[in-house]
Design a protein around this motif. Structure first.
Motif, PDB file in Angstrom:
ATOM      1  N   UNK A   1       1.111  -1.107   0.169  1.00 30.24           N
ATOM      2  CA  UNK A   1       0.031  -0.056  -0.107  1.00 30.24           C
ATOM      3  C   UNK A   1       1.031   1.136   0.143  1.00 30.24           C
ATOM      4  N   UNK A   2       0.614   2.019  -1.154  1.00 33.14           N
ATOM      5  CA  UNK A   2       1.741   3.097  -0.927  1.00 33.14           C
ATOM      6  C   UNK A   2       0.698   4.556  -0.879  1.00 33.14           C
ATOM      7  N   UNK A   3       1.064   5.009   0.231  1.00 32.63           N
ATOM      8  CA  UNK A   3       0.231   6.331   0.665  1.00 32.63           C
ATOM      9  C   UNK A   3       1.171   7.538   0.244  1.00 32.63           C
ATOM     10  N   UNK A   4       0.583   8.405  -0.664  1.00 36.04           N
ATOM     11  CA  UNK A   4       1.624   9.441  -1.286  1.00 36.04           C
ATOM     12  C   UNK A   4       0.865  10.664  -0.819  1.00 36.04           C
ATOM     13  N   UNK A   5       1.787  11.880  -0.258  1.00 31.55           N
ATOM     14  CA  UNK A   5       1.094  13.256  -0.142  1.00 31.55           C
ATOM     15  C   UNK A   5       0.722  13.860  -1.550  1.00 31.55           C
ATOM     16  N   UNK A   6      -0.149  14.378  -1.434  1.00 32.76           N
ATOM     17  CA  UNK A   6      -1.058  14.914  -2.772  1.00 32.76           C
ATOM     18  C   UNK A   6      -0.049  15.774  -3.635  1.00 32.76           C
ATOM     19  N   UNK A   7       0.548  16.671  -3.090  1.00 30.57           N
ATOM     20  CA  UNK A   7       1.605  17.595  -3.699  1.00 30.57           C
ATOM     21  C   UNK A   7       2.823  16.701  -4.361  1.00 30.57           C
TER      22      UNK A   7
END
Ligand SMILES: NC(=O)c1ccc[n+]([C@@H]2O[C@H](COP(=O)([O-])OP(=O)(O)OC[C@H]3O[C@@H](n4cnc5c(N)ncnc54)[C@H](O)[C@@H]3O)[C@@H](O)[C@H]2O)c1
Ligand SMILES: [Zn+2]
Length: 403
Positions: free
Chosen positions: A67-73
């Motif tokens: 599961x890769x959680x990425x900051x929107x920016x």
């Protein structure tokens, strides 16, 4: 486990004798080993670099899920490269894009991450959560990983300077709650933190200065060589020079990380409350709460450090010349030395709060000469007021005002 046995009745203060059969009290003592790696690498998103693939177990197996959680920016800037990397390594990534701002750093975000973990049916030990973002998202995802089934492995990829030299280095996770910063949180180590300075190329200058505050802190409390290096290079420090990672910048970043780890490792769970890394973090939480427009964390830390420089000078721990150098370095990094709401009264409020946090004593770290630290417990209101005047007098001469 120790079984505590006694044949004698226990005597309670109430005066009653209650007979207690043997073997009804046990004392449990266990230790949990903690080990994690922090690694500085270049070109993390280049498929030729195996570091991230290794971290999720995709280097020796196809179809590994993560599961890769990425900051929107960060996703807007690096999302394509990130996805290509996982495709190249034939890893099966599930993507969760989330905001990485301080205002959204709340329990709901943690729950959202755990929801994604549940939906994915993430395996408890062999499938990782990867967080790619700044300190905010790392704190949120770290907390989710620590709560999910009481602990799931996770990997941190910090993309801001604060993330790379501070939030990505220790074991603290957390979210804001009520009016308090980081009021809910856990201690939970990742498996690995992968630091690629290339991410810093897109970080706005104000956020670079924000991270520099924590680096200057490390220099002041424990690394005179780092202080000299910063004095020589501060004018060149920028998103681009940090991202290029030449010898000087590499040394600045790696000395800051090493110094931080040196302080954290023997005290990971903060059992010792005299923490030199709390330098600049005594009065700053009160300032951070009240500044409007809001200050970044490092900016509040800078204003706090300036007062601590003055307090140390008042006690002759620092020479006036070294105090001038310290204040000049903070200002040259693009950080404020003063702030309108940072008054003598607020300093007292901040110190009173810190005393509660530090279990009844000030335990205020001050520089004892540049590169060394001492703790004091007897700072008075009059001393605080004099220190503030000292900083204002310096700032008036040099225009070290708030941004
Ligand atoms: N756990 C710890 O030990 C620890 C230590 C220090 C700070 N923190 C926490 O970290 C947070 C501050 O972290 P931060 O300063 O990284 O803030 P942040 O995570 O809010 O990031 C700052 C801004 O930069 C953006 N961003 C992130 N990476 C970028 C990139 N590569 N290019 C362009 N923009 C990018 C983000 O979207 C955000 O808008 C605070 O909440 C603080 O409490 C935690
Ligand atoms: Zn800090």
């Amino acid at each position: 486990m120790t079984e505590i046995t006694t044949n004698r009745p226990s005597r309670l203060t109430s005066g009653f004798d209650i007979p207690r059969p043997p073997g009804l009290t046990w004392y449990v003592q266990a230790q949990q080993p903690v080990g994690y790696e922090i690694s500085l690498t270049r070109g993390l998103l280049n498929p030729a670099n195996p570091a991230l693939a290794k971290a999720v177990g995709a280097d020796n197996r196809d179809g590994v899920r993560a599961l890769v959680v990425v900051d929107k920016v960060v996703d807007d800037l690096y999302g394509t490269a990130l996805r290509s990397y996982f495709t190249a390594w034939q890893a099966d990534a599930t993507w969760l894009v989330m905001p990485g701002d301080e205002e959204t750093k709340a329990l709901e975000q943690v729950v959202e991450v755990t929801r994604a973990m549940t939906e994915m049916g993430i395996l408890r030990r062999t499938e990782r959560v990867v967080v790619v973002g700044g300190g905010v998202l790392m704190d949120v995802v770290g907390m989710a990983a620590s709560l999910y089934r009481r602990g799931a492995p996770y990997v941190r990829v910090p993309t801001t300077l604060v993330g790379q030299v501070d939030a990505g280095v220790g074991v603290k996770t957390g979210v804001n709650h009520g009016t308090h910063k980081n009021r809910l949180g856990t201690y939970f180590a990742p498996e690995v933190t992968l630091i690629d300075p290339e991410f810093l190329r897109t970080v706005p200058h104000r956020h670079i200065a924000n991270g520099l505050a924590e680096i200057i802190k490390m220099a002041l409390i424990k690394d005179a060589d780092l202080f000299h290096l910063l004095e020589e290079t501060v004018a060149q420090i920028s998103s681009d020079t940090l991202a290029d990672c030449g010898a000087d910048m590499r040394e600045v970043v790696s000395r800051a990380i090493a110094g931080m780890l040196d302080e954290l490792e023997p005290n990971l769970w903060e059992s010792v409350l005299e923490r030199s890394v709390d330098y600049g973090h005594t009065f700053s939480p009160s300032l951070e709460l009240r500044a409007d427009p809001p200050l970044l964390h490092g900016e509040a830390v800078a204003v706090d450090m300036a007062v601590c420089v003055a307090l140390a000078t008042g006690r002759q721990y620092l020479s006036p010349a070294d105090a001038g150098r310290a204040l000049a370095l903070i200002a040259a990094a693009g950080l404020p030395l003063t702030h309108p709401v940072f008054t003598a009264e607020l300093l007292q409020i901040g110190l009173a709060d810190a005393v509660k946090h530090r279990d009844g004593l000030q335990r205020l770290p001050l520089t004892d000469g540049i590169g060394s630290c001492v703790f004091v417990n007897d700072v008075t209101p009059a001393e605080l007021a004099r220190a503030l005047e000292f900083v204002h007098a310096y700032a008036d001469r040099t225009d070290g005002s708030a941004p």
